[in-house]
Design an enzyme around this catalytic site. Structure first.
Site, mmCIF file in Angstrom:
data_model
loop_
_atom_site.group_PDB
_atom_site.id
_atom_site.type_symbol
_atom_site.label_atom_id
_atom_site.label_comp_id
_atom_site.label_asym_id
_atom_site.label_seq_id
_atom_site.Cartn_x
_atom_site.Cartn_y
_atom_site.Cartn_z
ATOM 1 N N HIS A 194 10.064 -9.117 6.979
ATOM 2 C CA HIS A 194 9.299 -7.901 7.295
ATOM 3 C C HIS A 194 8.130 -8.321 8.163
ATOM 4 O O HIS A 194 7.437 -9.290 7.866
ATOM 5 C CB HIS A 194 8.803 -7.287 5.983
ATOM 6 C CG HIS A 194 8.251 -5.899 6.110
ATOM 7 N ND1 HIS A 194 7.107 -5.611 6.816
ATOM 8 C CD2 HIS A 194 8.692 -4.725 5.597
ATOM 9 C CE1 HIS A 194 6.872 -4.311 6.733
ATOM 10 N NE2 HIS A 194 7.809 -3.751 6.008
ATOM 11 N N GLU B 85 3.410 3.019 -4.657
ATOM 12 C CA GLU B 85 4.596 3.823 -4.356
ATOM 13 C C GLU B 85 5.320 4.266 -5.626
ATOM 14 O O GLU B 85 6.474 3.876 -5.873
ATOM 15 C CB GLU B 85 5.541 3.069 -3.418
ATOM 16 C CG GLU B 85 4.973 2.897 -2.033
ATOM 17 C CD GLU B 85 5.989 2.434 -0.998
ATOM 18 O OE1 GLU B 85 7.027 1.876 -1.381
ATOM 19 O OE2 GLU B 85 5.732 2.630 0.205
ATOM 20 N N GLU C 136 0.116 2.283 4.649
ATOM 21 C CA GLU C 136 1.048 1.225 5.059
ATOM 22 C C GLU C 136 1.889 1.707 6.223
ATOM 23 O O GLU C 136 2.351 2.845 6.232
ATOM 24 C CB GLU C 136 2.031 0.867 3.945
ATOM 25 C CG GLU C 136 1.474 0.102 2.797
ATOM 26 C CD GLU C 136 2.573 -0.228 1.779
ATOM 27 O OE1 GLU C 136 3.750 -0.331 2.166
ATOM 28 O OE2 GLU C 136 2.228 -0.341 0.605
ATOM 29 N N CYS D 60 16.096 6.432 -20.739
ATOM 30 C CA CYS D 60 16.214 5.674 -21.994
ATOM 31 C C CYS D 60 15.784 6.520 -23.195
ATOM 32 O O CYS D 60 15.335 7.655 -23.049
ATOM 33 C CB CYS D 60 15.387 4.399 -21.906
ATOM 34 S SG CYS D 60 13.609 4.679 -22.097
#
Ligand code: GLA
Length: 663
Positions: free
Chosen positions: A351, A144, A300, A154
């Site tokens: 989950h 992901e 998923e 940065c």
């Protein structure tokens, strides 16, 4: 091979004694594929350069022994503590300069050469070790991308951004022109002066923000490509993918698709949303269309509840089955879950998983196993494809530009607007592709442009040519406004579409929150969100505003152009009006639903190919309904899960699924 079925397998969370039971129960649940090793970096490389693959060898060997394929993760999504301890410069920073600390996951700056070097070193180890392993079926790079760290601001990212800008613009003069830096005294003398669009006293330069979104997407993709290069070199025959997220702004799925051997998606339907299957429909269609109809992978989903919404509703009985079949009906050749065995500790212990805390004597395990059995029984679906006559356009660059600050209205959200245009087509049972504006459009009878604020002159010309040659096009408000640098197209809005649409927009008139206006004419009802002062230049008004500041001005128009027709929406009609308009438009374009006369709430799709022709009927509604078939077909999967005979009607209970075939 059939439809792949399984989930994320994280054996490092469990003592080895549990692994044998995992395999036994995976077989019982008809699991054919797992994605393994996603968060295993700290276990396989406990100290820099010290490798401990022995335990993972056993995992791979066990899976091979059980005949379960592995979509092997490259393990790079969560750097181990030793890495950020030794190299704190890999940690990402937000636009406010605040560092994001380790302790969760995805705590790396995508531009960090240190992170990338360590990731590539790990991938070299993995690919060398498991090349030719009988369980290795695919590679799953990272995880992901951009989920938690969408962009980093940065100093390392700043330097990488300047490199990217030098390559893109070559001269600082070109950069200044593209970014309109004459405004607010922003002219740069040298690339070294350029920074990421960090938190500023007021709106940072919009073109700078837009380019930073482009750069951010490419920085994430560079991480992916660095790993892919290793995999393609060491295991050239093994396909490569990564799990994308739905309507995920930081990652341009169309740009990534060229580098993926199969599209892969994580989608967590929200049981409490009521109509999340429509959002799923849109994203599934996009996944299928991204690689021109190639079957994709649902990599998923949750067997039941997730743990990351404020209130996490379980999927009621039948919902997981229905939504899994929805993915298959819309072109998926894999249905996988997060995760195989429910964790006892860590952030995701609440989950749901295929194998819950309660073990096998649970509703979830029974439903999962039953789905595995059903999918295995219909192996012929694998590789079949769908055909659509309608295309909906989507474009990440326009999305990025649309949602920048300092606009006529900040209420225009790409994802919502896209779904508002998709819903009437979905509900009418019309097959639809979701494609980028650069895609060949001539094969489509109808093209719908929800809202393309950013439209290059070249893409506008392609849309114009499409209509001139006989195409039917629907365009919604605030399209064709700016070029690729967020500079307004000169010549009066929407300049590059003005001739095609046969109108000009003299002034934008966004509606205040909660405000609606009446429209009357061929379409009568209410509209909200947006209005605009339209002058006709050849188009006809199908409906006009009936009240408010713009009473009497055109709201919906139609223009015959060349051999085609284009409709324009200068406002957001309420859903029933939108449905009526799009129904008329698709009839005019000669686009028929997959099954005529579908009861409300029923989705119908067709996949066909070497494995046969399949009609999928999915009842997303709450009532039992009867569906009449256009021709008699055999029930490959009857509504009760069995196989039936040849029928010309199907009864579908709420959340019922039927798969029919004519072989
Ligand atoms: C994402 C991640 C998984 C897990 C699930 C939970 O999809 O990829 O590792 O965190 O969310 O829903």
């Amino acid at each position: 091979m059939g439809i792949q079925f399984g989930g994320d397998y994280n054996p490092e969370q469990w003592p080895e004694e549990v692994w044998a039971e995992d395999l036994k129960l995976m077989k019982a649940a008809h699991v054919t594929m797992v994605t393994a090793g996603i968060f295993s970096w700290a276990r396989v490389e406990p100290r820099s350069g010290q490798w401990d693959f022995g335990w993972f060898d056993r995992v791979m060997d066990n899976l091979a022994g059980a005949g379960i394929a592995v979509c092997l993760a490259t393990m790079t999504a969560s750097p181990p503590p030793w890495l950020s301890h030794a190299h704190p410069e890999i940690l990402p920073e937000g636009p406010d300069g605040q560092r994001r600390w380790p302790g969760g996951r995805q705590h790396y700056c995508p531009s960090s050469p240190v992170y990338r070097a360590h990731a590539v070193r790990l991938v070299e180890q993995l690919a060398t070790r498991y090349a030719g392993h009988p369980a290795l079926a695919m590679w799953h790079i990272g995880n992901e991308y951009g989920c938690h760290t969408r962009q980093c601001y940065c100093a390392v990212s700043a330097e990488d951004f300047r490199r990217w800008l030098r390559e893109r613009y070559e001269s600082v003069t070109a950069l200044n022109a593209a970014w309109s830096t004459a405004f607010w005294s922003q002219g740069y003398g040298d690339f070294d002066e350029v920074l990421p669009p960090r938190t500023a006293p007021t709106f940072p330069n919009p073109a700078q923000q837009l380019d930073y979104l482009r750069f951010g997407d490419e920085a994430l993709r560079a991480c992916y490509l660095a790993e892919k290069e290793v995999l393609n070199r060491l295991t050239p025959e093994v396909p490569v993918t990564t799990n994308l997220m739905p309507q995920h702004k930081p990652v341009d799925a169309f740009a990534w698709s060229a580098h993926m051997d199969a599209m892969a998606l994580d989608f967590y339907q929200d049981p409490y949303a009521g109509d999340d299957h429509i959002r799923a429909g849109y994203v599934f269609d996009l996944m299928r269309s991204a690689r021109s109809g190639q079957p994709w992978m649902l990599l998923e989903q949750a067997p039941s509840a997730v743990n990351w919404r404020p209130r996490n509703g379980p999927k009621p009985p039948g919902a997981m089955r229905l939504w899994s079949w929805q993915a298959v009906a819309q072109g998926a050749d894999a249905v996988l879950f997060f995760q195989w065995r429910q964790s006892l500790g860590g952030a995701e212990k609440f989950h749901s998983a295929m194998l819950p805390h309660g073990g096998t004597d649970t509703r979830i395990f029974r439903e999962v196993s039953e789905l595995g059995r059903e999918l295995a029984s219909l192996a012929g679906i694998e590789g079949t494809r769908s055909r659509a006559e309608v295309a909906l356009l989507a474009d990440w660059h326009s999305w990025w530009a649309l949602e920048l600050d300092s606009k006529p209205s900040t209420a225009l959200e790409h994802s919502r607007i896209a779904l508002e245009h998709y819903r009437p087509l979905f509900e009418a049972g019309v097959a639809c592709d979701v494609v980028p504006p650069q895609r060949e459009l001539n094969d489509y009878r109808l093209v719908v442009v929800p809202n393309l604020y950013l439209l290059t002159a070249r893409d506008a010309e392609r849309l114009t040519a499409y209509v001139r040659d006989g195409g039917r096009l629907v365009v919604s408000f605030f399209s064709g406004i700016v070029d690729e640098y967020d500079r307004v197209h000169p010549g009066g809005a929407p300049a590059p579409l003005r001739e095609l649409l046969g109108l000009r927009v003299e002034e934008f008139w966004p509606l205040d929150a909660g405000r609606t206006v009446a429209v009357e004419g061929a379409y009568a009802g209410r509209a909200d969100l947006w209005s605009e002062a339209v002058d006709l230049e050849g188009a006809e008004a199908l409906a006009r505003f009936a009240d408010g500041d713009l009473a009497g001005r055109p709201a919906l128009t139609r223009h015959t152009y060349g051999r085609g027709t284009v409709w324009y929406l200068g406002t957001r009609p309420e859903p029933v009006l939108m449905r009526a308009l799009l129904d008329d438009v698709r009839r005019a374009a000669g686009v028929a639903p997959v099954v005529p006369g579908l009861p409300a709430g029923v989705q119908a799709t067709v996949r066909e190919g070497a494995g046969g022709r399949y009609l999928f009927l999915l009842n997303h509604g709450t009532d039992t309904v009867e569906v009449g078939l256009p021709e008699p077909m055999r029930e490959a999967l009857a509504a009760d899960g069995a196989r039936g005979g040849t029928v010309d009607r199907v009864t579908l209970a709420a959340r019922g699924v039927a798969v029919l075939t004519d072989d």
